[in-house]
Each structure stands twice: as structure tokens, then as C-alpha cells.
Design a protein around this motif. Sequence first.
Motif, PDB file in Angstrom:
ATOM      1  N   GLY A  64     -11.940   7.120  26.220  1.00 42.08           N
ATOM      2  CA  GLY A  64     -11.114   6.996  25.013  1.00 42.08           C
ATOM      3  C   GLY A  64     -12.269   7.158  23.889  1.00 42.08           C
ATOM      4  N   ILE A  65     -13.452   7.482  23.785  1.00 46.97           N
ATOM      5  CA  ILE A  65     -14.157   7.474  22.973  1.00 46.97           C
ATOM      6  C   ILE A  65     -14.898   8.905  22.812  1.00 46.97           C
ATOM      7  N   GLY A  66     -14.303   9.408  21.625  1.00 48.62           N
ATOM      8  CA  GLY A  66     -14.793  10.907  21.239  1.00 48.62           C
ATOM      9  C   GLY A  66     -15.941  10.747  20.239  1.00 48.62           C
ATOM     10  N   ALA A  67     -16.241  11.917  19.664  1.00 45.55           N
ATOM     11  CA  ALA A  67     -17.152  12.297  18.830  1.00 45.55           C
ATOM     12  C   ALA A  67     -17.077  11.496  17.520  1.00 45.55           C
ATOM     13  N   SER A  68     -15.707  11.351  17.081  1.00 44.94           N
ATOM     14  CA  SER A  68     -15.625  10.912  15.916  1.00 44.94           C
ATOM     15  C   SER A  68     -15.551   9.425  15.904  1.00 44.94           C
ATOM     16  N   SER A  69     -14.990   9.048  16.916  1.00 45.94           N
ATOM     17  CA  SER A  69     -14.915   7.312  17.015  1.00 45.94           C
ATOM     18  C   SER A  69     -16.326   6.848  17.562  1.00 45.94           C
ATOM     19  N   GLY A  70     -17.034   7.943  18.343  1.00 45.89           N
ATOM     20  CA  GLY A  70     -18.320   7.327  18.639  1.00 45.89           C
ATOM     21  C   GLY A  70     -19.349   7.024  17.347  1.00 45.89           C
ATOM     22  N   LYS A  71     -19.184   8.003  16.462  1.00 48.88           N
ATOM     23  CA  LYS A  71     -20.112   8.021  15.250  1.00 48.88           C
ATOM     24  C   LYS A  71     -19.802   6.594  14.595  1.00 48.88           C
ATOM     25  N   VAL A  72     -18.507   6.506  14.527  1.00 50.66           N
ATOM     26  CA  VAL A  72     -18.015   5.102  13.779  1.00 50.66           C
ATOM     27  C   VAL A  72     -18.769   4.033  14.420  1.00 50.66           C
ATOM     28  N   ARG A  78     -25.328  -0.282  13.940  1.00 55.84           N
ATOM     29  CA  ARG A  78     -26.692  -0.372  13.412  1.00 55.84           C
ATOM     30  C   ARG A  78     -26.375  -0.858  12.238  1.00 55.84           C
ATOM     31  N   GLY A  79     -25.277  -1.484  11.746  1.00 53.21           N
ATOM     32  CA  GLY A  79     -25.111  -1.975  10.295  1.00 53.21           C
ATOM     33  C   GLY A  79     -25.145  -1.252   9.227  1.00 53.21           C
ATOM     34  N   ILE A  80     -24.515  -0.005   9.477  1.00 47.80           N
ATOM     35  CA  ILE A  80     -24.274   0.861   8.460  1.00 47.80           C
ATOM     36  C   ILE A  80     -22.730   1.443   8.158  1.00 47.80           C
ATOM     37  N   LEU A  81     -22.502   1.235   6.974  1.00 48.87           N
ATOM     38  CA  LEU A  81     -21.135   1.572   6.527  1.00 48.87           C
ATOM     39  C   LEU A  81     -20.508   3.093   7.199  1.00 48.87           C
ATOM     40  N   PRO A  82     -19.580   2.872   8.130  1.00 42.32           N
ATOM     41  CA  PRO A  82     -19.236   4.321   8.756  1.00 42.32           C
ATOM     42  C   PRO A  82     -18.699   5.302   7.769  1.00 42.32           C
ATOM     43  N   GLU A  83     -19.050   6.419   7.553  1.00 44.00           N
ATOM     44  CA  GLU A  83     -18.478   7.443   6.366  1.00 44.00           C
ATOM     45  C   GLU A  83     -17.036   7.544   6.605  1.00 44.00           C
ATOM     46  N   ARG A  84     -16.675   7.504   7.834  1.00 41.71           N
ATOM     47  CA  ARG A  84     -15.008   7.946   8.101  1.00 41.71           C
ATOM     48  C   ARG A  84     -14.435   6.573   7.306  1.00 41.71           C
ATOM     49  N   LEU A  85     -14.799   5.693   7.659  1.00 37.07           N
ATOM     50  CA  LEU A  85     -14.196   4.181   6.865  1.00 37.07           C
ATOM     51  C   LEU A  85     -14.627   4.142   5.306  1.00 37.07           C
ATOM     52  N   ALA A  86     -15.513   4.630   4.667  1.00 38.48           N
ATOM     53  CA  ALA A  86     -15.766   4.555   3.413  1.00 38.48           C
ATOM     54  C   ALA A  86     -14.907   5.582   2.775  1.00 38.48           C
ATOM     55  N   GLN A  87     -14.688   6.899   3.379  1.00 41.86           N
ATOM     56  CA  GLN A  87     -13.948   7.740   2.851  1.00 41.86           C
ATOM     57  C   GLN A  87     -12.479   7.161   2.750  1.00 41.86           C
ATOM     58  N   LEU A  88     -11.865   6.579   3.779  1.00 45.48           N
ATOM     59  CA  LEU A  88     -10.577   6.214   3.926  1.00 45.48           C
ATOM     60  C   LEU A  88     -10.481   5.023   2.856  1.00 45.48           C
ATOM     61  N   GLU A  89     -11.263   4.114   2.563  1.00 44.31           N
ATOM     62  CA  GLU A  89     -11.202   3.071   1.759  1.00 44.31           C
ATOM     63  C   GLU A  89     -11.023   3.669   0.281  1.00 44.31           C
ATOM     64  N   ARG A  90     -11.737   4.578   0.162  1.00 45.62           N
ATOM     65  CA  ARG A  90     -11.529   5.399  -1.203  1.00 45.62           C
ATOM     66  C   ARG A  90     -10.218   6.138  -1.574  1.00 45.62           C
ATOM     67  N   ASP A  91      -9.795   6.721  -0.503  1.00 49.87           N
ATOM     68  CA  ASP A  91      -8.493   7.396  -0.450  1.00 49.87           C
ATOM     69  C   ASP A  91      -7.222   6.795  -0.421  1.00 49.87           C
ATOM     70  N   HIS A  92      -7.038   5.605   0.438  1.00 52.07           N
ATOM     71  CA  HIS A  92      -6.064   5.027   0.745  1.00 52.07           C
ATOM     72  C   HIS A  92      -6.197   3.546   0.696  1.00 52.07           C
ATOM     73  N   ALA A  93      -6.955   2.910   0.329  1.00 45.53           N
ATOM     74  CA  ALA A  93      -6.892   1.399   0.189  1.00 45.53           C
ATOM     75  C   ALA A  93      -6.179   1.023  -1.008  1.00 45.53           C
ATOM     76  N   GLY A  94      -6.247   1.664  -2.051  1.00 51.65           N
ATOM     77  CA  GLY A  94      -5.313   1.376  -3.361  1.00 51.65           C
ATOM     78  C   GLY A  94      -4.119   1.106  -3.272  1.00 51.65           C
ATOM     79  N   PRO A  95      -3.410   0.464  -4.310  1.00 49.05           N
ATOM     80  CA  PRO A  95      -2.013   0.193  -4.603  1.00 49.05           C
ATOM     81  C   PRO A  95      -1.275   1.367  -4.146  1.00 49.05           C
ATOM     82  N   LEU A  96      -0.033   0.995  -3.252  1.00 50.42           N
ATOM     83  CA  LEU A  96       0.568   1.988  -2.806  1.00 50.42           C
ATOM     84  C   LEU A  96       1.987   2.366  -3.929  1.00 50.42           C
ATOM     85  N   THR A  97       2.091   1.456  -4.695  1.00 44.76           N
ATOM     86  CA  THR A  97       3.208   1.613  -5.907  1.00 44.76           C
ATOM     87  C   THR A  97       2.823   1.078  -6.953  1.00 44.76           C
ATOM     88  N   ALA A  98       3.600   1.434  -8.093  1.00 45.73           N
ATOM     89  CA  ALA A  98       3.151   1.188  -9.491  1.00 45.73           C
ATOM     90  C   ALA A  98       3.600  -0.299  -9.738  1.00 45.73           C
TER      91      ALA A  98
END
Length: 347
Positions: A64-72, A78-98
Amino acid sequence: MAEREKYDGGPVAALRRIAFLLERAREDTYKVKAFRGAAATILPMSDAELAGAVEGGTLTDLPGIGASSGKVIADAVRGILPERLAQLERDHAGPLTAGGSGLRAQLRGDLHSHSDWSDGGSPIEEMAFTAIELGHDYLVLTDHSPRLTIAHGLSAERLTRQLGVVEAVNEHLGGSGFTLLKGIEVDILDDGGLDQTDQLLAQLDLRVASVHSKLKMDAPAMTRRMIGAIRNPRMNVLGHCTGRLVTGGRGTRAQSQFDARAVFEACAEHDVAVEINSRPERRDPPTKLLELARDLGCLFSIDSDAHAPGQLDFLVYGAERAEAAGIDPDRIVNTWPKERLLDWAAK
């Protein structure tokens, strides 16, 4: 090269958060399963075992572990913020509605959710843990009833077993201040009956009843069908009353036709809440019917109808609509404390 941001949340937390944000953004299910599956694989592993797999380059040899999940995983170990997580936080963590945030903050729980026991995508425990993380006091588990075979509806035997699982989850969560409540989304049958034995319905904390079949039934028959269910003393919430779909991967579907005034008057008379279904593809009831139910004195329940943990965050969509309609928060049953909710549901 710029120094990578530090991360101390751990690999399981990183994978769960990625899955949550993907679900919240309504991304394809297969993407989500890859990350939730990877989290399940590494959960039983010790820190030393996981670090060894990272340094030895054998992570992707694990099921169940592929290249993408393995990198995360490797970054998080190693104590480094995974880039996939950082990108999703930027794109989708904000308010859903006004709007709707004020009313959303008053909601104490969610009365309509599904697990992988029927057509949801995640185990019961994962739905409960996510509800806790979102600040819920309670979540009602409402998997489907037997007639909805396409959604793997629960037979009486399977529902009985599920009730034992709910009790075990609550025992495990003892002292958390959160309660997983026993419920069902029970089909409203053609004659207005409910698709489960009365004996089992009586064992539940709360019951959502919905029409899922013959949605094009003629208006008089559909009205009789819905009012028949509303008169059943076991029924608490009328789920997604028109059955419409306004957008999304399943396409669109016109709303069912029925005498809305008669149906909502029955809801008001029999103390049944009208669900404000928060799924963006439903927006059910439509605004004119929502306002009619408001004017007729109905109670309401703002529900996520979540089929995945990240969808539990959809409540704000319904809160925005209720706020715009000027509905008094005290008429929304999931603003109530658990004890008041349960007293009402038991009637």
C-alpha cells in the motif's frame, strides 16, 4: 537550495491530513485511499522500524505504499514538511464559504454520516477521530438500511454487530468528551414504512429517514409516502427531502415532486427535523422549500452526509444557507447539547 520547513507531526499524521484535505476538496477517491492505506500500513510500525525502511530505501516494498506516499513518509520521518502536504494546505485548507462561520461554530455535532460498513470510504474509528479533531461533541453514525443494496445497506444482523462496534469505540474514547451515537439512514419504503425492524430502530439514538428509490413517483403518491414515514414515532430527521443533485461526478438530477407544504406541516406536527443537507452537490432542500419549512415552524438539522472523514467539514455549507435564511439557531437540533438532542430523539 532553500531550506525545507521543519515538521514534527509524524508520518501518520501527515498522511491523514493529506487524505482529509483531498476529501475536503472532493478529489477522486482513489487518491485518498492511497494515503489512508499507507497510514494504515505504517501505524503498527515502531519508529525504529520505519526509520530503517526509510534509510534502507525499502518503504515502497511495504503493502500500500507507492512513490508519492513513500516520499511523504520519508520527509516526515526526517522532520521535513512534505511538499504534497504543504501544497494541499496552501490550496485547500482555507475557508470553504464566505458566510456561515458563526452558525457553524454553534453546531455541536453532525447527525448524518457514513462509514465503510455501507458506502462510506473509511472505518468507523477514523470518522470518529476526525469528528473529534473538528471539535464535535457527538457524531451520529447513519449507515444505510438493507434495501439500498447498491450502497451495501446493513441487514438487521450487520446493524446489530455495528452497535457493538460503536459501544467499543465509545469505551476506547472514554473521557474524551465526545460520543459516537448509534443511528441509521433508513430508507422510506414505497408505502411510507421504514426499512428496518421496529425493534432495532428502538435501539438507536437517532434515525434519519430518506427517499432513495422511485424518485420520479407522482406527487400525490410521494406526498403520502413521505407523510407516512414522518408519522412513524421512530423517525427524527427527514433526509435530503427532494433527492436532487445540482452538480458533481454523478451528474444532475431533478428534484422529486411532492406537496411540500403538507410534508413540512407534518414534520412540524410530529417534531421531525428537516435536514439541511450540506453536500455541495445536493443543496437540499432548495432555497424556496427551505424558507417554506422555516415559515411553517419546522425544526432543522444541518448535516454533512459525509462519506469520508474530510467531508465532515462540509457542515459550513449548510450553516451558510441556514444563516442566509435567517433560521433561529435554537431551531437547529444539532446546536443542542447531547442530552437535549437525545431526549428529543427518544420522544
